[in-house]
Scaffold this motif. Structure first.
Motif, PDB file in Angstrom:
ATOM      1  N   UNK A 220     -58.440 -15.038  10.001  1.00 35.81           N
ATOM      2  CA  UNK A 220     -57.801 -14.168  10.982  1.00 35.81           C
ATOM      3  C   UNK A 220     -58.046 -12.721  10.588  1.00 35.81           C
ATOM      4  N   UNK A 221     -57.849 -11.845  11.545  1.00 40.88           N
ATOM      5  CA  UNK A 221     -58.017 -10.406  11.304  1.00 40.88           C
ATOM      6  C   UNK A 221     -57.000  -9.677  12.168  1.00 40.88           C
ATOM      7  N   UNK A 222     -56.133  -8.908  11.515  1.00 34.48           N
ATOM      8  CA  UNK A 222     -55.059  -8.214  12.235  1.00 34.48           C
ATOM      9  C   UNK A 222     -55.077  -6.743  11.845  1.00 34.48           C
ATOM     10  N   UNK A 223     -55.341  -5.844  12.782  1.00 31.91           N
ATOM     11  CA  UNK A 223     -55.276  -4.410  12.467  1.00 31.91           C
ATOM     12  C   UNK A 223     -53.882  -4.032  11.973  1.00 31.91           C
ATOM     13  N   UNK A 224     -53.813  -3.173  10.974  1.00 31.50           N
ATOM     14  CA  UNK A 224     -52.539  -2.813  10.351  1.00 31.50           C
ATOM     15  C   UNK A 224     -51.550  -2.193  11.339  1.00 31.50           C
ATOM     16  N   UNK A 225     -52.071  -1.460  12.348  1.00 28.98           N
ATOM     17  CA  UNK A 225     -51.167  -0.761  13.261  1.00 28.98           C
ATOM     18  C   UNK A 225     -50.355  -1.711  14.138  1.00 28.98           C
ATOM     19  N   UNK A 226     -50.765  -2.992  14.208  1.00 28.78           N
ATOM     20  CA  UNK A 226     -50.003  -3.950  15.023  1.00 28.78           C
ATOM     21  C   UNK A 226     -48.611  -4.178  14.420  1.00 28.78           C
ATOM     22  N   UNK A 227     -48.466  -3.877  13.131  1.00 28.51           N
ATOM     23  CA  UNK A 227     -47.137  -4.015  12.515  1.00 28.51           C
ATOM     24  C   UNK A 227     -46.102  -3.133  13.212  1.00 28.51           C
ATOM     25  N   UNK A 228     -46.544  -1.971  13.689  1.00 30.95           N
ATOM     26  CA  UNK A 228     -45.610  -1.104  14.414  1.00 30.95           C
ATOM     27  C   UNK A 228     -45.106  -1.794  15.681  1.00 30.95           C
ATOM     28  N   UNK A 229     -46.041  -2.431  16.410  1.00 33.39           N
ATOM     29  CA  UNK A 229     -45.637  -3.145  17.618  1.00 33.39           C
ATOM     30  C   UNK A 229     -44.663  -4.264  17.292  1.00 33.39           C
ATOM     31  N   UNK A 230     -44.946  -4.992  16.212  1.00 32.06           N
ATOM     32  CA  UNK A 230     -44.069  -6.087  15.814  1.00 32.06           C
ATOM     33  C   UNK A 230     -42.682  -5.563  15.457  1.00 32.06           C
ATOM     34  N   UNK A 231     -42.645  -4.419  14.782  1.00 34.43           N
ATOM     35  CA  UNK A 231     -41.364  -3.815  14.403  1.00 34.43           C
ATOM     36  C   UNK A 231     -40.588  -3.406  15.643  1.00 34.43           C
TER      37      UNK A 231
ATOM     38  N   UNK B 148     -60.912  -9.307  21.294  1.00 33.22           N
ATOM     39  CA  UNK B 148     -61.475  -9.469  19.958  1.00 33.22           C
ATOM     40  C   UNK B 148     -60.968  -8.463  18.953  1.00 33.22           C
ATOM     41  N   UNK B 149     -59.959  -7.666  19.345  1.00 31.91           N
ATOM     42  CA  UNK B 149     -59.395  -6.677  18.418  1.00 31.91           C
ATOM     43  C   UNK B 149     -58.557  -7.383  17.358  1.00 31.91           C
ATOM     44  N   UNK B 150     -57.880  -8.439  17.768  1.00 33.24           N
ATOM     45  CA  UNK B 150     -57.087  -9.250  16.855  1.00 33.24           C
ATOM     46  C   UNK B 150     -57.689 -10.652  16.853  1.00 33.24           C
ATOM     47  N   UNK B 151     -58.046 -11.158  15.668  1.00 35.25           N
ATOM     48  CA  UNK B 151     -58.655 -12.470  15.557  1.00 35.25           C
ATOM     49  C   UNK B 151     -57.703 -13.423  14.847  1.00 35.25           C
ATOM     50  N   UNK B 152     -57.563 -14.630  15.402  1.00 34.41           N
ATOM     51  CA  UNK B 152     -56.718 -15.653  14.797  1.00 34.41           C
ATOM     52  C   UNK B 152     -57.502 -16.957  14.759  1.00 34.41           C
ATOM     53  N   UNK B 153     -57.071 -17.939  13.948  1.00 39.85           N
ATOM     54  CA  UNK B 153     -57.772 -19.217  13.902  1.00 39.85           C
ATOM     55  C   UNK B 153     -57.790 -19.889  15.284  1.00 39.85           C
ATOM     56  N   UNK B 154     -58.808 -20.684  15.525  1.00 39.24           N
ATOM     57  CA  UNK B 154     -58.921 -21.388  16.802  1.00 39.24           C
ATOM     58  C   UNK B 154     -57.680 -22.233  17.024  1.00 39.24           C
TER      59      UNK B 154
END
Length: 544
Positions: free
Chosen positions: A457-468, A491-497
């Motif tokens: 998986x690949x998660x941009x660090x700034x998504x943590x703000x959205x989660x917060x 494709x900005x956020x990648x997760x397992x199939x």
């Protein structure tokens, strides 16, 4: 029966039937507020004694709501033994506070304690005398009001309960048949303190479940908190009773210089607090990090044999250290409970690795007083370790705060499987979340950060703000879902199939929002957050 056979038997029973029952025989001992004492023989019966004191912590609000509850029960049927006569003696600091005879027609006795500063000879009891038992007190619904110097203060109380008779009022035992139970229980005390760091003040508190603390200090240069507690280090006393010391250090998360870490160094009277002796709980109280000192009898004896003669305190110190990067994964039990397992990602094969196991209900609330067992297998299915606790009559490792640490040296690199079993939780030993579950994880080379198997998986660090913001309610469910959906599609956020579901409900379980909150705070890892997103996909809430 050895521990391995006990655990194997429990696992087999759960796997076959998913349901089993356990009669409570716990002996928590010194440092807690209730316990089930081991059974004694009454003719052809085995009967155990439950004792509880309330409240667990004395405050101005709870000082008038104080009780002692007793229940003699059949160890096989769990039914109360009727018409029980209890001769109760209570001491604190070796001073006698209460010594009286009481009778419970139902077998369940409640003493409503009115804490009163009087001599033991001047204790006042409001109830009815039992005609068949001279000097014995009872009351409506087996409740008796007692004005005595009991539960006036926090600290350790010694209860001696002699059973003078059972089954019917006139049955009074001969001296040789009287059974005696001893219990050491504690009432907690809260000490509120002010910490000043870099010109800012923070409110912290120490909750002592043993005795009042003193000598609280905060060393700004070391960022360390220290305090002491009165303690009797007599080795014979310690060896002769069950004993357990529990202290909580509560610090607001706004004090980031102290709480923005996953690792702490602590000592108890010079002994390093390692493994299960010092546990971080960032879950139980919103906005608060709690550090639990959990000191068992073996640790106390180890200290007692080295401490200078004449020492009259137990001393505690704790300070933050550099954050330890951890791998974290979930074990989902068939009961709906979830266990989070974490370990230092830089430790590998050949290292002794502490595995921290935290137990939660389906809503993400930390379970307390969890009795559990575990098994570790290698990739071939060979069992490397099983642990069901150290009491053959009482299966399960007891984790009072729902967080346990178990150490194991993994022999080689590769994938391993951990199976967790929850037997019961809570002081009442509830079986609501009794169940079993397994998960795999990877152990790599020492000194190299190792990701668990689900690391694609690949998660941009700034998504943590959205989660917060989402966890705080600043943005709504639909906005969060549509945002995550867009990021995955682009494709900005990648997760397992993940297989998409077709569910009709759009309700997001509270545990997923809790995961998002903890992930944004750095309490849990990326894999936990991803597992929540994958769940939303499988339920058709997020469509990709």
């Amino acid at each position: 029966m050895n521990f391995k056979r006990i655990l194997a038997s429990i696992f087999a029973t759960l796997l076959l039937s998913q349901v089993f029952s356990i009669v409570p025989f716990s002996a928590y001992g010194d440092g807690l507020t209730q316990e089930n004492l081991p059974p004694a023989s009454f003719g052809n019966r085995q009967a155990a004694l439950f004792i509880k004191i309330s409240p667990p912590i004395l405050t101005k609000e709870t000082v008038g709501d104080t009780y002692v509850q007793l229940r003699l029960f059949d160890a096989k049927t769990n039914q109360a033994v009727p018409h029980t006569s209890y001769f109760i003696s209570v001491w604190k600091d070796e001073k006698l506070l209460l010594r009286n005879l009481f009778h419970a027609h139902s077998g369940e006795l409640t003493l409503k304690i009115v804490p009163t500063k009087v001599d033991v000879n001047d204790v006042v009891i409001y109830g009815d005398e039992v005609p068949q038992i001279p000097g014995a007190w009872t009351g409506f619904n087996d409740r008796v009001d007692v004005h005595a110097p009991v539960l006036l203060d926090s600290g350790l109380y010694h209860f001696e309960i002699k059973i003078f008779g059972i089954d019917y009022d006139q049955n009074i035992f001969a001296d040789k048949d009287v059974k005696t139970f001893n219990s050491w229980l504690s009432v907690g005390d809260i000490s509120n303190q002010k910490i000043t760091f870099s010109g800012k003040s923070y409110g912290a508190s120490i909750v002592s479940y043993y005795d009042k603390i003193n000598n609280f200090k905060f060393d700004e240069s070391k960022k360390s908190i220290s305090f002491s507690m009165p303690f009797n280090w007599d080795i014979k006393r310690i060896e002769g009773q069950s004993i357990f010391v529990h202290q909580e250090v509560r610090v607001p998360k706004t004090f980031k210089e102290f709480t923005d870490t996953t690792a702490y160094d602590g000592k108890v009277s010079g002994l390093p607090a390692v493994g299960r002796m010092l546990i971080l709980d960032p879950y139980s109280i919103e906005g608060t990090s709690i550090l639990h000192f959990l000191i068992n009898k073996d640790d106390i004896l180890k200290i007692a044999k080295t401490i200078p003669t004449g020492t009259k305190t137990m001393d505690f110190i704790v300070a933050p250290t550099s954050t330890v990067e951890k791998n974290i994964f979930d074990v989902k039990l068939d009961s709906g409970a979830i266990a989070k397992v974490s370990y230092n990602s830089n430790l590998g094969a050949g290292d002794t690795i502490p595995l921290q196991i935290s137990f939660f209900d389906p809503n993400g609330k930390l379970l307390k007083f969890v009795r559990h067992g575990f098994r570790i297998e290698d990739n071939s299915g060979k069992i490397l370790l099983e642990n069901s606790g150290d009491d053959p009559q009482k299966p399960g490792i007891l984790s009072t705060e729902g967080i346990d640490i178990q150490e194991f040296k993994f022999p080689s690199q590769g994938n391993y499987k951990i199976t967790l079993l929850v037997i019961s939780h809570g002081l009442d030993e509830l079986t609501t979340y009794q169940g079993i579950g397994s998960s795999t994880f990877t152990i790599g080379k020492p000194g190299h950060a190792n990701q668990p198997p689900t690391s694609d998986y690949q998660i941009p660090a700034w998504i943590k703000n959205n989660a917060k913001w989402w966890s705080e309610g600043t943005i709504g469910d639909s906005d969060f879902v549509s945002g995550i959906q867009y990021l995955i599609k682009q494709g900005i956020m990648k997760i397992p199939k993940t297989q998409s579901g077709t569910g009709t409900s759009q309700t997001i379980p509270s545990w997923i929002k809790n995961n998002a909150k903890w992930w944004s705070e750095g309490t849990i890892g990326d894999s936990d957050f991803v597992s929540g997103i994958q769940y939303l996909i499988t339920q058709g809430i997020i469509k990709v």
